[in-house]
Design a protein around this motif. Sequence first.
Motif, mmCIF file in Angstrom:
data_model
loop_
_atom_site.group_PDB
_atom_site.id
_atom_site.type_symbol
_atom_site.label_atom_id
_atom_site.label_comp_id
_atom_site.label_asym_id
_atom_site.label_seq_id
_atom_site.Cartn_x
_atom_site.Cartn_y
_atom_site.Cartn_z
ATOM 1 N N TYR A 1 0.824 -1.216 0.000
ATOM 2 C CA TYR A 1 0.000 0.000 0.000
ATOM 3 C C TYR A 1 0.860 1.269 0.000
ATOM 4 N N LEU A 2 1.963 1.236 0.713
ATOM 5 C CA LEU A 2 2.839 2.405 0.707
ATOM 6 C C LEU A 2 3.417 2.640 -0.687
ATOM 7 N N ALA A 3 3.753 1.555 -1.391
ATOM 8 C CA ALA A 3 4.251 1.687 -2.767
ATOM 9 C C ALA A 3 3.164 2.239 -3.683
ATOM 10 N N LEU A 4 1.939 1.752 -3.511
ATOM 11 C CA LEU A 4 0.828 2.250 -4.328
ATOM 12 C C LEU A 4 0.531 3.715 -4.024
ATOM 13 N N PHE A 5 0.679 4.097 -2.748
ATOM 14 C CA PHE A 5 0.461 5.495 -2.380
ATOM 15 C C PHE A 5 1.488 6.394 -3.061
ATOM 16 N N LEU A 6 2.741 5.966 -3.075
ATOM 17 C CA LEU A 6 3.776 6.735 -3.763
ATOM 18 C C LEU A 6 3.477 6.830 -5.260
ATOM 19 N N LEU A 7 2.945 5.755 -5.823
ATOM 20 C CA LEU A 7 2.566 5.771 -7.239
ATOM 21 C C LEU A 7 1.456 6.783 -7.486
ATOM 22 N N CYS A 8 0.477 6.845 -6.580
ATOM 23 C CA CYS A 8 -0.605 7.834 -6.706
ATOM 24 C C CYS A 8 -0.054 9.259 -6.588
ATOM 25 N N VAL B 1 3.641 10.298 -13.405
ATOM 26 C CA VAL B 1 3.143 8.992 -13.832
ATOM 27 C C VAL B 1 1.784 9.189 -14.495
ATOM 28 N N PRO B 2 1.510 8.536 -15.619
ATOM 29 C CA PRO B 2 0.172 8.659 -16.228
ATOM 30 C C PRO B 2 -0.912 8.209 -15.255
ATOM 31 N N VAL B 3 -1.995 8.965 -15.195
ATOM 32 C CA VAL B 3 -3.067 8.641 -14.255
ATOM 33 C C VAL B 3 -3.628 7.256 -14.524
ATOM 34 N N TRP B 4 -3.808 6.927 -15.798
ATOM 35 C CA TRP B 4 -4.385 5.618 -16.123
ATOM 36 C C TRP B 4 -3.476 4.478 -15.659
#
Length: 369
Positions: free
Chosen positions: A205-212, A220-223
């Motif tokens: 989740y922390l990695a996904l949060f950084l991606l967001c 990073v492209p939103v899609w």
Amino acid sequence: MKHILNFLKNETVLAAAWVLALVTMFLVPPDGGYLDYIDWNTLMLLFSLMAVMAGLQRLGLFRRLGEALLARTATTRQLEGALIFLPFFTSMAVTNDVALITFVPFALEVLRLADREDRLVPVVVLQTIAANLGSMTTPIGNPQNLYLYSRYGLTLGTFFCTMLPLTAASAVLLGLCLLLTRSRPLSIPDFRSVPAGRDRRLWLYLALFLLCLGAVAKWVPVWAAFLAVLAALLLADRPVLGKVDYALLLTFVGFFLFVGNLGRLEVFRALFRRLLTGHEVLCAVLASQCLSNVPAALLLSGFTENGAALLVGTNLGGLGTLIASMASLISYKQIARNAPGLRNRYLGWFTMANVGFLLILLGLQRLLP
């Protein structure tokens, strides 16, 4: 029928958004242009962030962080300061509603354990104000920020230059409120939570949060961020998908349709532009008191190009009435459920404090360049 009525009662803004959308469909019959109304980037970012925050909350990360901080408090002023500034700072990253969902029940529990139930109302009121004001600091702090940031193509520099002075002023005001009460020695009970690092999903989740965050910063492209979050949850933590606030996403779609249709009617375009020109902040504040600040941002953005003024107006507009920010209802529901005898007192404190903060911050905003 009973279930439908209960749903409409709980999702009043969603129902209003779609009633307005359906009414305007009679004036502008559906066609291919409807798809252009919808800001898909905003919807994908909202979904991604809500899903990630739901996962982190489900793992108890925010509660454990709060417990670690509160275990180090020694006085009642430190305790209240921690309870109030926790939602102020965390709302910058996890949105105001998530901050209140996390920390209001925690405040109720801790104040009771510390035998400070007499401070329930003022502390929860200030927590609510703190979450609404702290969330204005970043593009991901609340839904209207994310929408306006995307809608007007604002840079991070422009966003922070617009909002940071008001954030600093808000922090000072909250600090002054803490000085109004006497500080006394305090003993905090020992909390025994499971260490945060034991669940490997935390790192996901922390990695996904950084991606967001990368998508918000336009690195990073939103899609791509959206698909990564969706795929990760389907594979690793599917129940979290049921925690996403889909009603909020549908509310946005309804208002996109409503605003888009109004924008194609010349009479409405001329009226709103005339009212808004030079008065964007005040109009946004007033509209937020009746509609709440997220629908106000969606509506008014169709009739002005002054995104910075709408940003200020809809964020300050979250102060005032109980529905000015829908996140404020979270705190009220917690008080009504856990201390029903305090509801009227809470509403009195809430209104007085919110109006005070709103007037002071509006006055300061007029002095800013």
